[in-house]
Design an enzyme around this catalytic site. Structure first.
Site, PDB file in Angstrom:
ATOM      1  N   SER A 130       0.685  -0.983  -0.021  1.00  0.00           N
ATOM      2  CA  SER A 130      -0.035  -0.225  -0.050  1.00  0.00           C
ATOM      3  C   SER A 130       0.989   1.144  -0.006  1.00  0.00           C
ATOM      4  O   SER A 130       0.595   2.267  -0.627  1.00  0.00           O
ATOM      5  CB  SER A 130      -0.936   0.115   0.999  1.00  0.00           C
ATOM      6  OG  SER A 130      -0.466   0.260   2.538  1.00  0.00           O
TER       7      SER A 130
ATOM      8  N   LYS B   9      23.321 -14.519   2.896  1.00  0.00           N
ATOM      9  CA  LYS B   9      22.379 -13.258   2.696  1.00  0.00           C
ATOM     10  C   LYS B   9      23.284 -12.100   2.039  1.00  0.00           C
ATOM     11  O   LYS B   9      22.709 -11.357   1.180  1.00  0.00           O
ATOM     12  CB  LYS B   9      22.244 -12.575   4.230  1.00  0.00           C
ATOM     13  CG  LYS B   9      21.239 -13.506   4.915  1.00  0.00           C
ATOM     14  CD  LYS B   9      20.954 -12.885   6.428  1.00  0.00           C
ATOM     15  CE  LYS B   9      19.961 -13.839   6.986  1.00  0.00           C
ATOM     16  NZ  LYS B   9      19.871 -13.761   8.370  1.00  0.00           N
TER      17      LYS B   9
ATOM     18  N   ARG C 206      13.020  -7.520   5.691  1.00  0.00           N
ATOM     19  CA  ARG C 206      14.362  -8.032   5.917  1.00  0.00           C
ATOM     20  C   ARG C 206      15.334  -6.845   6.106  1.00  0.00           C
ATOM     21  O   ARG C 206      15.020  -5.845   6.071  1.00  0.00           O
ATOM     22  CB  ARG C 206      14.768  -8.799   4.584  1.00  0.00           C
ATOM     23  CG  ARG C 206      14.345  -9.869   4.316  1.00  0.00           C
ATOM     24  CD  ARG C 206      14.563 -10.372   2.993  1.00  0.00           C
ATOM     25  NE  ARG C 206      13.738 -11.581   2.648  1.00  0.00           N
ATOM     26  CZ  ARG C 206      14.110 -12.613   3.005  1.00  0.00           C
ATOM     27  NH1 ARG C 206      15.093 -13.156   3.433  1.00  0.00           N
ATOM     28  NH2 ARG C 206      13.143 -13.897   2.683  1.00  0.00           N
TER      29      ARG C 206
ATOM     30  N   HIS D 221       8.682   3.208   8.940  1.00  0.00           N
ATOM     31  CA  HIS D 221       8.440   2.293  10.232  1.00  0.00           C
ATOM     32  C   HIS D 221       7.237   2.497  10.961  1.00  0.00           C
ATOM     33  O   HIS D 221       7.062   3.826  11.101  1.00  0.00           O
ATOM     34  CB  HIS D 221       9.787   2.183  11.145  1.00  0.00           C
ATOM     35  CG  HIS D 221       9.485   1.324  12.470  1.00  0.00           C
ATOM     36  ND1 HIS D 221       9.598  -0.125  12.217  1.00  0.00           N
ATOM     37  CD2 HIS D 221       9.324   1.403  13.506  1.00  0.00           C
ATOM     38  CE1 HIS D 221       9.334  -0.669  13.410  1.00  0.00           C
ATOM     39  NE2 HIS D 221       9.112   0.155  14.270  1.00  0.00           N
TER      40      HIS D 221
HETATM   41  C1  GRF Z   1       3.908  -0.979   6.914  1.00  0.00           C
HETATM   42  O1  GRF Z   1       2.924  -0.840   8.061  1.00  0.00           O
HETATM   43  C2  GRF Z   1       5.149  -0.238   7.105  1.00  0.00           C
HETATM   44  O2  GRF Z   1       5.201   0.661   7.958  1.00  0.00           O
HETATM   45  C3  GRF Z   1       6.131  -1.371   7.554  1.00  0.00           C
HETATM   46  O3  GRF Z   1       5.355  -2.389   6.754  1.00  0.00           O
HETATM   47  C4  GRF Z   1       4.262  -2.241   6.289  1.00  0.00           C
HETATM   48  C5  GRF Z   1       3.720  -2.215   4.942  1.00  0.00           C
HETATM   49  O4  GRF Z   1       2.822  -2.165   4.387  1.00  0.00           O
HETATM   50  N1  GRF Z   1       7.489  -1.163   7.077  1.00  0.00           N
HETATM   51  P1  GRF Z   1       2.451  -1.913   2.856  1.00  0.00           P
HETATM   52  O5  GRF Z   1       2.970  -3.352   2.194  1.00  0.00           O
HETATM   53  O6  GRF Z   1       3.065  -0.633   2.317  1.00  0.00           O
HETATM   54  O7  GRF Z   1       1.000  -2.010   2.831  1.00  0.00           O
END
Ligand code: GRF
Length: 216
Positions: A13, A65, A91, A109
């Site tokens: 999203s 990795k 990751r 985040h």
């Molecule tokens: C979001 O909550 C973002 O903050 C975190 O992972 C989630 C990703 O959601 N890092 P989307 O795939 O962008 O819908």
């Protein structure tokens, strides 16, 4: 125009919010490639719909990795990517990619860093009982959600919030500040000095502190 590469693992999203702003020409950039580590990521459908090339790189095909990140690095470099966006990429990024893109990898985040890094930032906030949480866009370094902070936005945490309800409230602001941070980068307005990111000619919009629509 800035060339962007996006890494994602899931629904995408945030990727969609970035696509929308790029297509509306509010971000002077082009999304060159979506790279996923999960062949079922819904982000792939979004890329297809918008004519963005995508590539699945299977981490299990690599001995280490580091080798996985060397492959990602090489794919990004071969397309001339200048900024890497982690849009729900689940990751921890390793050296080969970090070294190739110093202060050129951005992550979002779902908490107000340095509080609640790592997985399930929203659940950590609900369980801890904080009154305010939010989201953070930051440059990526070798730590877990520890890099220099670019933009943050805050939301209230209500007493009856669940992980889901808080996540939903935070996500609305993620979709605003992530494209905003990318726009500032694309306009050449971000400067990193040690831990701090300076933003040229910028006042954080008030909506990022308290959105009246979000009050009960
Ligand atoms: C979001 O909550 C973002 O903050 C975190 O992972 C989630 C990703 O959601 N890092 P989307 O795939 O962008 O819908």
């Amino acid at each position: 125009m800035l060339k962007i590469g996006v890494l994602a693992s899931g629904r995408g999203s945030n990727f969609q919010a970035i696509i929308d702003e790029v297509e509306a020409r509010r971000i002077p950039a082009k999304i060159e490639i979506l790279i996923v580590d999960n062949p079922k990521a819904y982000a792939i459908e979004r890329a297809k719909k918008h004519g963005i090339p995508h590539l699945y790189i299977n981490p299990k095909e690599f001995q280490t990795k580091e080798a996985f990140y060397e492959k990602i690095r090489d794919e990004l470099i071969s397309r001339g990517v200048q900024l890497v966006i982690l849009a729900g990429f689940m990751r921890i990024v390793k050296r080969p990619l970090l070294d190739a893109f110093p202060n050129r990898i951005m992550n979002i985040h779902p908490a107000l860093l340095p509080s609640f890094p790592g997985l399930h930032g929203q659940k950590q906030a609900v369980d801890y009982g904080v009154r305010i949480s939010g989201c953070t866009v930051h440059f990526v370094d070798e730590g877990v959600d520890t890099g220099p902070i670019i933009i943050q936005a805050a939301v209230p945490v209500h007493p009856d919030d669940t992980e889901e309800s808080l996540s939903e409230r935070i996500l609305k602001l993620e979709h605003k500040i992530f494209p905003e941070a990318i726009r500032l980068f694309a306009e050449g307005r971000l400067e990193v000095e040690g831990r701090k990111v300076k933003i040229k000619d910028y006042k954080l919009p008030e909506i990022y502190f308290a959105n009246p629509e979000m009050r009960e």
